[in-house]
Scaffold this motif. Structure first.
Motif, PDB file in Angstrom:
ATOM      1  N   ASP A   1       0.825  -1.200   0.000  1.00  0.00           N
ATOM      2  CA  ASP A   1       0.000   0.000   0.000  1.00  0.00           C
ATOM      3  C   ASP A   1       0.864   1.257   0.000  1.00  0.00           C
ATOM      4  N   ARG A   2       0.513   2.178  -0.852  1.00  0.00           N
ATOM      5  CA  ARG A   2       1.154   3.494  -0.895  1.00  0.00           C
ATOM      6  C   ARG A   2       0.070   4.552  -1.057  1.00  0.00           C
ATOM      7  N   ALA A   3       0.334   5.724  -0.501  1.00  0.00           N
ATOM      8  CA  ALA A   3      -0.631   6.817  -0.612  1.00  0.00           C
ATOM      9  C   ALA A   3      -0.746   7.273  -2.059  1.00  0.00           C
ATOM     10  N   ASP A   4      -1.917   7.801  -2.401  1.00  0.00           N
ATOM     11  CA  ASP A   4      -2.144   8.274  -3.767  1.00  0.00           C
ATOM     12  C   ASP A   4      -1.116   9.315  -4.190  1.00  0.00           C
ATOM     13  N   ASN A   5      -0.691  10.153  -3.246  1.00  0.00           N
ATOM     14  CA  ASN A   5       0.257  11.206  -3.639  1.00  0.00           C
ATOM     15  C   ASN A   5       1.624  10.620  -3.994  1.00  0.00           C
ATOM     16  N   ALA A   6       1.972   9.447  -3.447  1.00  0.00           N
ATOM     17  CA  ALA A   6       3.233   8.790  -3.826  1.00  0.00           C
ATOM     18  C   ALA A   6       3.181   8.356  -5.282  1.00  0.00           C
ATOM     19  N   ILE A   7       2.037   7.840  -5.712  1.00  0.00           N
ATOM     20  CA  ILE A   7       1.863   7.434  -7.102  1.00  0.00           C
ATOM     21  C   ILE A   7       1.882   8.658  -8.007  1.00  0.00           C
ATOM     22  N   GLU A   8       1.193   9.701  -7.587  1.00  0.00           N
ATOM     23  CA  GLU A   8       1.154  10.927  -8.392  1.00  0.00           C
ATOM     24  C   GLU A   8       2.551  11.516  -8.584  1.00  0.00           C
ATOM     25  N   LYS A   9       3.359  11.477  -7.519  1.00  0.00           N
ATOM     26  CA  LYS A   9       4.725  12.002  -7.619  1.00  0.00           C
ATOM     27  C   LYS A   9       5.573  11.137  -8.541  1.00  0.00           C
ATOM     28  N   LEU A  10       5.397   9.802  -8.440  1.00  0.00           N
ATOM     29  CA  LEU A  10       6.153   8.901  -9.303  1.00  0.00           C
ATOM     30  C   LEU A  10       5.797   9.124 -10.769  1.00  0.00           C
ATOM     31  N   VAL A  11       4.506   9.236 -11.067  1.00  0.00           N
ATOM     32  CA  VAL A  11       4.070   9.472 -12.443  1.00  0.00           C
ATOM     33  C   VAL A  11       4.590  10.819 -12.940  1.00  0.00           C
ATOM     34  N   SER A  12       4.561  11.806 -12.073  1.00  0.00           N
ATOM     35  CA  SER A  12       5.016  13.139 -12.464  1.00  0.00           C
ATOM     36  C   SER A  12       6.504  13.128 -12.816  1.00  0.00           C
ATOM     37  N   ARG A  13       7.320  12.451 -12.000  1.00  0.00           N
ATOM     38  CA  ARG A  13       8.763  12.370 -12.285  1.00  0.00           C
ATOM     39  C   ARG A  13       9.014  11.630 -13.597  1.00  0.00           C
ATOM     40  N   LEU A  14       8.283  10.515 -13.784  1.00  0.00           N
ATOM     41  CA  LEU A  14       8.461   9.730 -15.004  1.00  0.00           C
ATOM     42  C   LEU A  14       8.031  10.526 -16.230  1.00  0.00           C
ATOM     43  N   ARG A  15       6.935  11.241 -16.124  1.00  0.00           N
ATOM     44  CA  ARG A  15       6.432  12.033 -17.254  1.00  0.00           C
ATOM     45  C   ARG A  15       7.445  13.099 -17.666  1.00  0.00           C
TER      46      ARG A  15
ATOM     47  N   PRO B   1       3.903  14.266 -25.969  1.00  0.00           N
ATOM     48  CA  PRO B   1       3.674  13.545 -24.711  1.00  0.00           C
ATOM     49  C   PRO B   1       3.130  12.134 -24.943  1.00  0.00           C
ATOM     50  N   LEU B   2       3.638  11.184 -24.150  1.00  0.00           N
ATOM     51  CA  LEU B   2       3.177   9.802 -24.231  1.00  0.00           C
ATOM     52  C   LEU B   2       2.404   9.367 -22.985  1.00  0.00           C
ATOM     53  N   ILE B   3       2.675   9.999 -21.849  1.00  0.00           N
ATOM     54  CA  ILE B   3       2.026   9.602 -20.595  1.00  0.00           C
ATOM     55  C   ILE B   3       0.912  10.595 -20.282  1.00  0.00           C
ATOM     56  N   HIS B   4      -0.291  10.064 -20.085  1.00  0.00           N
ATOM     57  CA  HIS B   4      -1.476  10.909 -19.909  1.00  0.00           C
ATOM     58  C   HIS B   4      -2.239  10.514 -18.652  1.00  0.00           C
ATOM     59  N   THR B   5      -3.032  11.466 -18.160  1.00  0.00           N
ATOM     60  CA  THR B   5      -3.894  11.243 -17.000  1.00  0.00           C
ATOM     61  C   THR B   5      -5.344  11.183 -17.455  1.00  0.00           C
ATOM     62  N   ARG B   6      -6.061  10.184 -17.002  1.00  0.00           N
ATOM     63  CA  ARG B   6      -7.514  10.140 -17.188  1.00  0.00           C
ATOM     64  C   ARG B   6      -8.106  10.438 -15.826  1.00  0.00           C
ATOM     65  N   LYS B   7      -8.523  11.673 -15.621  1.00  0.00           N
ATOM     66  CA  LYS B   7      -8.923  12.149 -14.302  1.00  0.00           C
ATOM     67  C   LYS B   7     -10.007  11.263 -13.691  1.00  0.00           C
ATOM     68  N   GLY B   8      -9.750  10.825 -12.465  1.00  0.00           N
ATOM     69  CA  GLY B   8     -10.703   9.974 -11.761  1.00  0.00           C
ATOM     70  C   GLY B   8     -10.546   8.499 -12.060  1.00  0.00           C
ATOM     71  N   PHE B   9      -9.717   8.160 -13.071  1.00  0.00           N
ATOM     72  CA  PHE B   9      -9.555   6.755 -13.465  1.00  0.00           C
ATOM     73  C   PHE B   9      -8.120   6.266 -13.299  1.00  0.00           C
ATOM     74  N   GLY B  10      -7.147   7.024 -13.817  1.00  0.00           N
ATOM     75  CA  GLY B  10      -5.760   6.578 -13.708  1.00  0.00           C
ATOM     76  C   GLY B  10      -4.907   7.173 -14.805  1.00  0.00           C
ATOM     77  N   TYR B  11      -3.936   6.368 -15.270  1.00  0.00           N
ATOM     78  CA  TYR B  11      -2.930   6.857 -16.214  1.00  0.00           C
ATOM     79  C   TYR B  11      -2.802   5.884 -17.390  1.00  0.00           C
ATOM     80  N   TRP B  12      -2.386   6.423 -18.546  1.00  0.00           N
ATOM     81  CA  TRP B  12      -2.192   5.562 -19.716  1.00  0.00           C
ATOM     82  C   TRP B  12      -1.080   6.106 -20.581  1.00  0.00           C
ATOM     83  N   LEU B  13      -0.495   5.209 -21.386  1.00  0.00           N
ATOM     84  CA  LEU B  13       0.565   5.574 -22.307  1.00  0.00           C
ATOM     85  C   LEU B  13       0.075   5.424 -23.731  1.00  0.00           C
ATOM     86  N   GLY B  14       0.304   6.438 -24.533  1.00  0.00           N
ATOM     87  CA  GLY B  14      -0.126   6.399 -25.924  1.00  0.00           C
ATOM     88  C   GLY B  14      -0.148   7.805 -26.496  1.00  0.00           C
ATOM     89  N   HIS B  15      -0.699   7.933 -27.724  1.00  0.00           N
ATOM     90  CA  HIS B  15      -0.799   9.234 -28.389  1.00  0.00           C
ATOM     91  C   HIS B  15      -2.208   9.786 -28.221  1.00  0.00           C
TER      92      HIS B  15
END
Length: 237
Positions: A200-214, A223-237
């Motif tokens: 288990d990790r807090a949501d903000n830990a995931i958000e920070k990890l995604v932000s650094r990777l992006r 950009p290849l990494i996107h946010t689907r607000k309320g759902f999660g993250y995806w990679l694509g065009h």
């Protein structure tokens, strides 16, 4: 006669499409549940109750996937596939106790292995199996996991975007690979949390990890990494 005689032939060709799965476990109820449900999903299933028996099965006839109960003795050594040629080593789906996830972490950096925790949901087993097989198929065609100009090298755990080498931490690499092999699909924070950390990790830990990777991946180029607000993250065009 079946080309894989110890497998149970199933008529449904849907999700599994006749691919071979070896289920390794010593709990009859768990083995029966997996054999029945994966058979109904279109896989051809075989079983082994010990590491020695499982290795013998794989030497006789390679499988497309091994579902392995890591609570059995001797499974850590078996997971390295002693005596089995590298080309014949199938992806592994571990059935793991929650307190054993830390010891599995090193083996989960690539797409050749994944896990579900016990007690598991059969829907999650089927989903993880499908992802592992899809990843293996993509690697077999291309020789390396890639999306557009993004390329991963699992041998060195390095990533490139075009001509640029990405300086990634282990967690960032695991996340990027998970996004890549599930390209065009939205991954929830729970899916990312379990794949990257196994705890288990807090949501903000995931958000920070995604932000650094992006920032590293999308520093130059579309950009290849996107946010689907309320759902999660995806990679694509």
């Amino acid at each position: 006669m079946s080309e894989y005689p110890h497998l149970r032939e199933k008529s449904s060709p849907t999700r599994g499409n006749g691919r071979r799965v070896l289920i390794v476990g010593d709990d009859p109820a768990t083995v029966e549940l997996l054999t029945t449900t994966m058979g109904l999903a279109g896989y051809r299933t075989g079983t082994a109750s010990t590491a020695r028996e499982a290795l013998s099965r794989l030497v006789e006839q390679p499988a497309d996937l091994v579902v392995l109960d890591m609570t059995m003795p001797g499974m850590k050594r078996f997971a390295k596939f002693p005596r089995l040629p590298v080309a014949d080593r199938p992806p592994l789906l571990f059935l793991a106790a929650l307190d054993s996830l830390e010891s599995l972490a090193a083996g989960l950096v690539t797409g050749s292995a994944d896990y579900v925790t016990k007690p598991f949901r059969i829907a999650e087993v089927l989903a993880r199996a499908e992802t592992l097989l899809r990843t293996r198929g993509a690697e077999g065609r291309t020789g390396t996991p890639r999306y557009d100009d993004l390329t991963l090298d699992d041998a060195t755990c390095r990533a490139r975007r075009g001509r640029r080498t990405l300086d990634l931490t282990p967690a960032e690499y695991r996340l990027l690979r998970h996004l890549l092999v599930n390209a065009e699909q939205v991954l929830s924070k729970e899916q990312i949390r379990r794949h990257v950390w196994g705890e288990d990790r807090a949501d903000n830990a995931i958000e920070k990890l995604v932000s650094r990777l992006r920032r590293k991946v999308d520093q130059e180029g579309p950009p290849l990494i996107h946010t689907r607000k309320g759902f999660g993250y995806w990679l694509g065009h």
